[in-house]
Design a protein around this motif. Sequence first.
Motif, PDB file in Angstrom:
ATOM      1  N   ASP A 160      44.047  17.660  37.018  1.00 52.65           N
ATOM      2  CA  ASP A 160      43.338  18.682  37.761  1.00 52.65           C
ATOM      3  C   ASP A 160      43.822  20.053  37.297  1.00 52.65           C
ATOM      4  O   ASP A 160      44.919  20.206  36.760  1.00 52.65           O
ATOM      5  N   ARG A 186      48.745  31.707  50.829  1.00 51.03           N
ATOM      6  CA  ARG A 186      49.340  30.364  50.906  1.00 51.03           C
ATOM      7  C   ARG A 186      49.892  29.928  49.559  1.00 51.03           C
ATOM      8  O   ARG A 186      50.911  29.233  49.496  1.00 51.03           O
ATOM      9  N   VAL A 190      54.142  29.495  48.114  1.00 54.32           N
ATOM     10  CA  VAL A 190      54.741  28.413  47.331  1.00 54.32           C
ATOM     11  C   VAL A 190      55.633  28.983  46.234  1.00 54.32           C
ATOM     12  O   VAL A 190      56.752  28.498  46.000  1.00 54.32           O
ATOM     13  N   THR A 212      58.296  19.588  42.180  1.00 56.39           N
ATOM     14  CA  THR A 212      57.088  19.348  42.990  1.00 56.39           C
ATOM     15  C   THR A 212      56.122  20.532  42.944  1.00 56.39           C
ATOM     16  O   THR A 212      55.151  20.552  43.718  1.00 56.39           O
ATOM     17  N   ARG A 215      52.325  19.777  42.557  1.00 52.15           N
ATOM     18  CA  ARG A 215      51.797  19.138  43.769  1.00 52.15           C
ATOM     19  C   ARG A 215      51.742  20.117  44.933  1.00 52.15           C
ATOM     20  O   ARG A 215      50.803  20.099  45.731  1.00 52.15           O
ATOM     21  N   ASP A 216      52.762  20.982  45.041  1.00 52.14           N
ATOM     22  CA  ASP A 216      52.773  21.952  46.139  1.00 52.14           C
ATOM     23  C   ASP A 216      51.607  22.919  46.027  1.00 52.14           C
ATOM     24  O   ASP A 216      50.985  23.283  47.036  1.00 52.14           O
ATOM     25  N   ALA A 218      48.754  22.268  44.597  1.00 49.35           N
ATOM     26  CA  ALA A 218      47.535  21.500  44.864  1.00 49.35           C
ATOM     27  C   ALA A 218      47.321  21.318  46.365  1.00 49.35           C
ATOM     28  O   ALA A 218      46.188  21.315  46.852  1.00 49.35           O
ATOM     29  N   ARG A 219      48.425  21.195  47.126  1.00 49.10           N
ATOM     30  CA  ARG A 219      48.300  21.025  48.581  1.00 49.10           C
ATOM     31  C   ARG A 219      47.865  22.303  49.259  1.00 49.10           C
ATOM     32  O   ARG A 219      47.325  22.274  50.351  1.00 49.10           O
TER      33      ARG A 219
END
Length: 219
Positions: A160, A186, A190, A212, A215-216, A218-219
């Motif tokens: 992605d 947001r 991060v 991470t 992934r962080d 992406a969240r």
Amino acid sequence: MTTGRDSLPSPTRSPRPCPGGPTGPDDPEGPAVSWDRLLTAPRPFPSEHLQAAHELDLATSLVLAMPTAAASLDLLVNDARIHPEGALVLGALLYVAHHREGAQFWWQFAAGGGSYTAASCLSLLHRSLGEFLDAEVWRRQAENLAAGPRPSQLVLGGRDTLLPAGVLAEILALCHEGLDVRLPPRLAAVIHQLPVDCDDLEYGELPQVSSTLVRDLAR
């Protein structure tokens, strides 16, 4: 640049003077975004350092939009080898999070690994600050790296994108309008929560990539 500025600017907030005027997309979240229009450079800015700042904003936006950005950043921390492209991406994230010193450090790391794009970003960064001698040094370094053998490239599998398409479009729209590019709150949070290394005498606290981070984001 300063840290902690964590909201997207509106067209009325302290833009860099842009002779072309604001021409952002009608709907940054949707498929109607005209990337060709956003990538069309406005007329020259009134000073050399403002022009360099605009060009650095655009270069950083394109780095973050690379199809390999997420995979490269992941490899920077999760692989035993050095990955200049991952350091280039981390520098770009720090730059749009308004952590100039951290961006400069990681771009220098990437340039040391052979990234001519990182060297070009450093040249533009110094020029935007009026540091023209340093800018010229990095411009020449970028030319030398571009002319020399390229670092071996890994074949990265499909991943992605690093940032949502709407965020990338908004960053490019701000850049095109001559506004100060930044991450939404947001995502900026991060980056500001990355672990830091306080041992560097020249740069002070240096954000380090976490295992991470992809992934962080992406969240």
